[in-house]
Design a protein around this motif. Structure first.
Motif, PDB file in Angstrom:
ATOM      1  N   PHE A   1       0.826  -1.203   0.000  1.00  0.00           N
ATOM      2  CA  PHE A   1       0.000   0.000   0.000  1.00  0.00           C
ATOM      3  C   PHE A   1       0.867   1.263   0.000  1.00  0.00           C
ATOM      4  N   LYS A   2       1.979   1.215   0.697  1.00  0.00           N
ATOM      5  CA  LYS A   2       2.908   2.349   0.709  1.00  0.00           C
ATOM      6  C   LYS A   2       3.379   2.647  -0.713  1.00  0.00           C
ATOM      7  N   GLN A   3       3.792   1.617  -1.425  1.00  0.00           N
ATOM      8  CA  GLN A   3       4.250   1.806  -2.799  1.00  0.00           C
ATOM      9  C   GLN A   3       3.110   2.298  -3.675  1.00  0.00           C
ATOM     10  N   PHE A   4       1.927   1.805  -3.414  1.00  0.00           N
ATOM     11  CA  PHE A   4       0.732   2.245  -4.138  1.00  0.00           C
ATOM     12  C   PHE A   4       0.515   3.746  -3.937  1.00  0.00           C
ATOM     13  N   LEU A   5       0.647   4.222  -2.691  1.00  0.00           N
ATOM     14  CA  LEU A   5       0.505   5.662  -2.409  1.00  0.00           C
ATOM     15  C   LEU A   5       1.576   6.478  -3.116  1.00  0.00           C
ATOM     16  N   VAL A   6       2.791   5.975  -3.094  1.00  0.00           N
ATOM     17  CA  VAL A   6       3.895   6.681  -3.753  1.00  0.00           C
ATOM     18  C   VAL A   6       3.626   6.779  -5.251  1.00  0.00           C
ATOM     19  N   ASP A   7       3.185   5.687  -5.855  1.00  0.00           N
ATOM     20  CA  ASP A   7       2.945   5.656  -7.297  1.00  0.00           C
ATOM     21  C   ASP A   7       1.695   6.420  -7.706  1.00  0.00           C
ATOM     22  N   GLU A   8       0.595   6.207  -6.984  1.00  0.00           N
ATOM     23  CA  GLU A   8      -0.691   6.779  -7.373  1.00  0.00           C
ATOM     24  C   GLU A   8      -0.893   8.221  -6.903  1.00  0.00           C
ATOM     25  N   GLN A   9      -0.443   8.530  -5.703  1.00  0.00           N
ATOM     26  CA  GLN A   9      -0.688   9.855  -5.125  1.00  0.00           C
ATOM     27  C   GLN A   9       0.568  10.714  -5.103  1.00  0.00           C
TER      28      GLN A   9
ATOM     29  N   ASP B   1      -1.157  14.496   7.227  1.00  0.00           N
ATOM     30  CA  ASP B   1       0.253  14.184   6.983  1.00  0.00           C
ATOM     31  C   ASP B   1       0.593  14.005   5.504  1.00  0.00           C
ATOM     32  N   LEU B   2      -0.341  13.422   4.747  1.00  0.00           N
ATOM     33  CA  LEU B   2      -0.051  13.109   3.352  1.00  0.00           C
ATOM     34  C   LEU B   2      -0.735  14.058   2.373  1.00  0.00           C
ATOM     35  N   GLY B   3      -1.602  14.937   2.882  1.00  0.00           N
ATOM     36  CA  GLY B   3      -2.231  15.943   2.026  1.00  0.00           C
ATOM     37  C   GLY B   3      -3.279  15.407   1.074  1.00  0.00           C
ATOM     38  N   ILE B   4      -3.881  14.278   1.414  1.00  0.00           N
ATOM     39  CA  ILE B   4      -4.912  13.688   0.563  1.00  0.00           C
ATOM     40  C   ILE B   4      -6.264  14.289   0.944  1.00  0.00           C
TER      41      ILE B   4
ATOM     42  N   LEU C   1     -11.614  14.412  -2.362  1.00  0.00           N
ATOM     43  CA  LEU C   1     -11.709  13.966  -3.755  1.00  0.00           C
ATOM     44  C   LEU C   1     -10.595  12.969  -4.077  1.00  0.00           C
ATOM     45  N   GLU C   2      -9.398  13.268  -3.620  1.00  0.00           N
ATOM     46  CA  GLU C   2      -8.272  12.359  -3.830  1.00  0.00           C
ATOM     47  C   GLU C   2      -8.483  11.036  -3.103  1.00  0.00           C
ATOM     48  N   LEU C   3      -9.134  11.094  -1.925  1.00  0.00           N
ATOM     49  CA  LEU C   3      -9.434   9.870  -1.185  1.00  0.00           C
ATOM     50  C   LEU C   3     -10.396   8.999  -1.995  1.00  0.00           C
ATOM     51  N   ALA C   4     -11.400   9.614  -2.582  1.00  0.00           N
ATOM     52  CA  ALA C   4     -12.348   8.864  -3.408  1.00  0.00           C
ATOM     53  C   ALA C   4     -11.626   8.231  -4.596  1.00  0.00           C
ATOM     54  N   GLU C   5     -10.733   8.980  -5.228  1.00  0.00           N
ATOM     55  CA  GLU C   5      -9.955   8.444  -6.345  1.00  0.00           C
ATOM     56  C   GLU C   5      -9.029   7.319  -5.871  1.00  0.00           C
ATOM     57  N   LEU C   6      -8.452   7.502  -4.689  1.00  0.00           N
ATOM     58  CA  LEU C   6      -7.573   6.484  -4.123  1.00  0.00           C
ATOM     59  C   LEU C   6      -8.341   5.197  -3.844  1.00  0.00           C
ATOM     60  N   VAL C   7      -9.535   5.327  -3.299  1.00  0.00           N
ATOM     61  CA  VAL C   7     -10.356   4.151  -3.008  1.00  0.00           C
ATOM     62  C   VAL C   7     -10.709   3.430  -4.303  1.00  0.00           C
ATOM     63  N   TYR C   8     -11.077   4.187  -5.328  1.00  0.00           N
ATOM     64  CA  TYR C   8     -11.391   3.571  -6.620  1.00  0.00           C
ATOM     65  C   TYR C   8     -10.169   2.829  -7.160  1.00  0.00           C
ATOM     66  N   ALA C   9      -9.012   3.460  -7.077  1.00  0.00           N
ATOM     67  CA  ALA C   9      -7.787   2.829  -7.554  1.00  0.00           C
ATOM     68  C   ALA C   9      -7.459   1.581  -6.736  1.00  0.00           C
ATOM     69  N   CYS C  10      -7.697   1.633  -5.425  1.00  0.00           N
ATOM     70  CA  CYS C  10      -7.485   0.463  -4.564  1.00  0.00           C
ATOM     71  C   CYS C  10      -8.414  -0.673  -4.976  1.00  0.00           C
TER      72      CYS C  10
END
Length: 75
Positions: A5-13, A29-32, A35-44
């Protein structure tokens, strides 16, 4: 699952890997933002081949929250 998941955050966000810990707050901490959270969930969902209920989003405050959810739900 954390490293994945860490690598996923680095790559996607484009989050700095040094900032990602289990305790890192997605927003503060990560500035998400929401809207970005919704996109992150979809990507997950796509990446891990799962469906994440909208109600669960309210529980995702830290990286650890997401990792724990993924560990419990990814086959």
């Amino acid at each position: 699952m954390f490293e994945s998941f860490k690598q996923f955050l680095v790559d996607e966000q484009r989050v700095s890997a040094e900032k990602v810990t289990m305790e890192s707050e997605l927003s503060a901490d990560l500035g998400i933002n929401s809207l970005e959270l919704a996109e992150l969930v979809y990507a997950c969902e796509e990446h891990y081949d799962i469906m994440i209920d909208e109600e669960e989003l309210r529980n995702f405050r830290t990286v650890g929250d997401v990792v724990n959810y993924l560990e419990a739900n990814v086959k």
